[in-house]
Design a protein around this motif. Structure first.
Motif, mmCIF file in Angstrom:
data_model
loop_
_atom_site.group_PDB
_atom_site.id
_atom_site.type_symbol
_atom_site.label_atom_id
_atom_site.label_comp_id
_atom_site.label_asym_id
_atom_site.label_seq_id
_atom_site.Cartn_x
_atom_site.Cartn_y
_atom_site.Cartn_z
ATOM 1 N N PRO A 1 18.806 84.133 122.988
ATOM 2 C CA PRO A 1 18.226 85.346 123.569
ATOM 3 C C PRO A 1 17.687 86.288 122.492
ATOM 4 N N GLY A 2 16.439 86.756 122.653
ATOM 5 C CA GLY A 2 15.852 87.739 121.741
ATOM 6 C C GLY A 2 15.256 87.151 120.481
ATOM 7 N N LEU A 3 15.492 85.843 120.210
ATOM 8 C CA LEU A 3 15.033 85.284 118.925
ATOM 9 C C LEU A 3 13.513 85.429 118.766
ATOM 10 N N ARG A 4 12.799 85.160 119.848
ATOM 11 C CA ARG A 4 11.345 85.202 119.742
ATOM 12 C C ARG A 4 10.803 86.618 119.482
ATOM 13 N N ASP A 5 11.655 87.648 119.701
ATOM 14 C CA ASP A 5 11.221 89.013 119.366
ATOM 15 C C ASP A 5 10.992 89.150 117.868
ATOM 16 N N LEU A 6 11.622 88.265 117.083
ATOM 17 C CA LEU A 6 11.432 88.307 115.623
ATOM 18 C C LEU A 6 10.013 87.906 115.234
ATOM 19 N N GLN A 7 9.255 87.391 116.202
ATOM 20 C CA GLN A 7 7.862 87.030 115.904
ATOM 21 C C GLN A 7 6.959 88.266 115.915
ATOM 22 N N HIS A 8 7.471 89.393 116.423
ATOM 23 C CA HIS A 8 6.638 90.601 116.476
ATOM 24 C C HIS A 8 6.472 91.182 115.080
ATOM 25 N N GLU A 9 5.328 91.838 114.893
ATOM 26 C CA GLU A 9 4.848 92.070 113.534
ATOM 27 C C GLU A 9 5.830 92.765 112.577
ATOM 28 N N ALA A 10 6.377 93.925 112.978
ATOM 29 C CA ALA A 10 7.218 94.668 112.030
ATOM 30 C C ALA A 10 8.474 93.858 111.684
ATOM 31 N N ALA A 11 9.118 93.295 112.718
ATOM 32 C CA ALA A 11 10.336 92.509 112.489
ATOM 33 C C ALA A 11 10.020 91.285 111.641
ATOM 34 N N LEU A 12 8.892 90.671 111.928
ATOM 35 C CA LEU A 12 8.521 89.447 111.211
ATOM 36 C C LEU A 12 8.274 89.732 109.735
ATOM 37 N N LYS A 13 7.561 90.818 109.480
ATOM 38 C CA LYS A 13 7.227 91.159 108.092
ATOM 39 C C LYS A 13 8.515 91.348 107.281
ATOM 40 N N SER A 14 9.452 92.124 107.823
ATOM 41 C CA SER A 14 10.649 92.373 107.007
ATOM 42 C C SER A 14 11.485 91.090 106.873
ATOM 43 N N LEU A 15 11.523 90.259 107.917
ATOM 44 C CA LEU A 15 12.281 89.005 107.818
ATOM 45 C C LEU A 15 11.654 88.071 106.783
ATOM 46 N N LEU A 16 10.345 87.867 106.880
ATOM 47 C CA LEU A 16 9.702 86.913 105.963
ATOM 48 C C LEU A 16 9.804 87.396 104.520
ATOM 49 N N GLU A 17 9.664 88.710 104.339
ATOM 50 C CA GLU A 17 9.761 89.223 102.968
ATOM 51 C C GLU A 17 11.168 89.075 102.414
ATOM 52 N N ALA A 18 12.180 89.312 103.275
ATOM 53 C CA ALA A 18 13.570 89.153 102.820
ATOM 54 C C ALA A 18 13.841 87.697 102.430
ATOM 55 N N VAL A 19 13.359 86.772 103.252
ATOM 56 C CA VAL A 19 13.570 85.343 102.962
ATOM 57 C C VAL A 19 12.850 84.953 101.676
ATOM 58 N N ALA A 20 11.609 85.419 101.538
ATOM 59 C CA ALA A 20 10.823 85.047 100.346
ATOM 60 C C ALA A 20 11.464 85.601 99.072
ATOM 61 N N THR A 21 11.987 86.821 99.152
ATOM 62 C CA THR A 21 12.603 87.435 97.974
ATOM 63 C C THR A 21 13.863 86.662 97.566
ATOM 64 N N GLU A 22 14.695 86.354 98.565
ATOM 65 C CA GLU A 22 15.936 85.622 98.262
ATOM 66 C C GLU A 22 15.614 84.218 97.735
ATOM 67 N N ASN A 23 14.591 83.623 98.314
ATOM 68 C CA ASN A 23 14.195 82.272 97.894
ATOM 69 C C ASN A 23 13.760 82.271 96.423
ATOM 70 N N LYS A 24 13.050 83.312 96.049
ATOM 71 C CA LYS A 24 12.608 83.428 94.648
ATOM 72 C C LYS A 24 13.824 83.560 93.738
ATOM 73 N N ARG A 25 14.771 84.381 94.184
ATOM 74 C CA ARG A 25 15.971 84.614 93.375
ATOM 75 C C ARG A 25 16.762 83.316 93.180
ATOM 76 N N LEU A 26 16.801 82.492 94.250
ATOM 77 C CA LEU A 26 17.585 81.252 94.185
ATOM 78 C C LEU A 26 16.845 80.132 93.448
ATOM 79 N N GLY A 27 15.530 80.286 93.261
ATOM 80 C CA GLY A 27 14.718 79.234 92.626
ATOM 81 C C GLY A 27 13.773 78.645 93.652
ATOM 82 N N ALA A 28 12.537 79.139 93.633
ATOM 83 C CA ALA A 28 11.617 78.995 94.772
ATOM 84 C C ALA A 28 11.458 77.582 95.332
ATOM 85 N N LYS A 29 11.766 77.446 96.618
ATOM 86 C CA LYS A 29 11.467 76.236 97.394
ATOM 87 C C LYS A 29 10.333 76.588 98.357
#
Ligand SMILES: Cc1cc2nc3c(=O)[nH]c(=O)nc-3n(C[C@H](O)[C@H](O)[C@H](O)COP(=O)(O)O)c2cc1C
Length: 343
Positions: free
Chosen positions: A185-213
């Motif tokens: 429930p609610g997962l697809r709301d993460l596709q909306h722009e503001a939520a998506l931007k902060s999620l994707l940026e958080a994932v990308a930042t952590e991914n860089k820190r861990l060694g980019a995949k």
């Protein structure tokens, strides 16, 4: 042949989830010995390599196994023996969870389709990491599809994606951020722009820190063209390398199944033949928005060489299958990849 004339009729006599569990148990057993693996390979025969360079990885050929079949990374070796160039494990959440009550998996054979509302049943990312650490096929590609636990509110969703990523990071070759399952429930709301931007940026930042995949995001087919194209541009801007199009649909375009049966099944995501055209259309929208800036992995109702060609013509660099594999069995991998012309 053996599959459609013998195995499928037997499996289809069982309730869908029992058939799935039985198949996975057989796969685990067969993959554990050299004899079992060569038996699996004999279903398929030799597959001529057709390398595809995408997301900085080299795939042996373009046909992979979509997320949801091997959720807990239990049978990857078996699926590789069946010829898949890559296996996307998951969706894995940070904590184990049981998923929705059964029954939650339904076949619609008249439409070559499935409806599921599994709800991310999985044993958790750390549990999968234990098995992944032992994998021997380092040259085959494993994608880690990650999601959030059902009881994590959307405001904290990014923490779940980061935890799952941390657990799996050294073990997988790329990540898929799944925000498109209709069964949480609610997962697809993460596709909306503001939520998506902060999620994707958080994932990308952590991914860089861990060694980019390489990072991909998996999207729903139930979006407008504008929404799809905004998401694709945002993914590229956030440093993602791929889009997986698409997940299952909440639509009920299954013309050969009775309305009574559809109503009796209830909620869930529809996959298979009814999704073929829709997912190809979404692939075309993504391609139009981002051109060659992102790898496009086309998923949804792939059954035949023509379906692969259509998805490729729409812009897909790779394809994945789930429902087509349930209906057609292992021989389809070779047929599909043979239709792919290099260049
Ligand atoms: C039973 C079932 C479970 C699935 N579970 C997941 C999942 O956990 N994560 C995910 O990203 N996609 C999941 N999917 C979606 C598939 O990966 C795929 O995107 C979708 O089914 C469309 O492809 P298909 O028509 O070849 O099945 C699931 C699909 C099915 C049928």
């Amino acid at each position: 042949m053996l599959y459609s004339s013998l195995l499928r009729p037997l499996l289809f006599r069982l309730p869908a989830e029992r058939a799935h569990n039985l198949t996975m148990a057989q796969m685990r057993m067969l993959q554990s010995t050299a004899l079992g693996r060569s038996l699996l390979r004999s279903f398929v025969g030799n597959i001529a390599p057709k390398p595809v360079n995408a997301m900085g990885l080299t795939f042996e050929h373009p046909v992979g196994l979509a997320a949801g079949l091997d959720k807990n990374a239990e049978a990857m070796e078996g699926f590789f023996a069946l010829g898949f160039s890559h296996v996307e494990i998951g969706t894995l959440t940070p904590r184990p969870q049981p998923g929705n009550p059964q029954p939650r998996l339904f076949r619609l054979p008249e439409d070559q389709a499935i409806i599921n509302r599994m709800g991310f049943n999985n044993r958790g990312a750390e549990n999968a990491a234990l098995r992944l650490a032992q994998r021997s096929h380092r040259w085959k590609i494993v994608g880690g599809n990650i999601g959030k636990n059902k009881d994590t509110p959307n405001e904290q969703a990014h923490e779940d994606y980061l935890l799952a990523m941390q657990a799996l990071h050294t073990h997988v070759d790329y990540f898929t951020v799944n925000i498109s399952s209709p069964n949480t429930p609610g997962l697809r709301d993460l596709q909306h722009e503001a939520a998506l931007k902060s999620l994707l940026e958080a994932v990308a930042t952590e991914n860089k820190r861990l060694g980019a995949k390489p990072l991909a995001v998996k999207i729903a087919p139930d979006l407008t063209q504008e929404e799809v194209q905004n998401m694709a541009r945002l993914a590229a801007e956030s440093g993602f390398q791929g889009i997986i199009a698409t997940n299952t649909t909440i639509g009920r375009n299954a013309p050969n199944t009775s309305q009574e049966r559809i109503a009796a099944i209830g909620a869930g995501g529809l996959s298979g033949r009814p999704l073929t055209q829709k997912s190809t259309e979404v692939i075309g929208w993504v391609k139009e928005a981002v051109g060659d800036h992102l790898t496009i992995i086309g998923v949804g109702g792939v059954f035949t060489a023509q379906d692969v060609t259509d998805k490729r013509n729409a812009g897909a660099d790779l394809v994945q299958v789930y429902t087509g594999f349930v209906y057609q069995g292992p021989s389809m991998v070779k047929q599909l990849q043979a239709s792919w012309k290099n260049g």
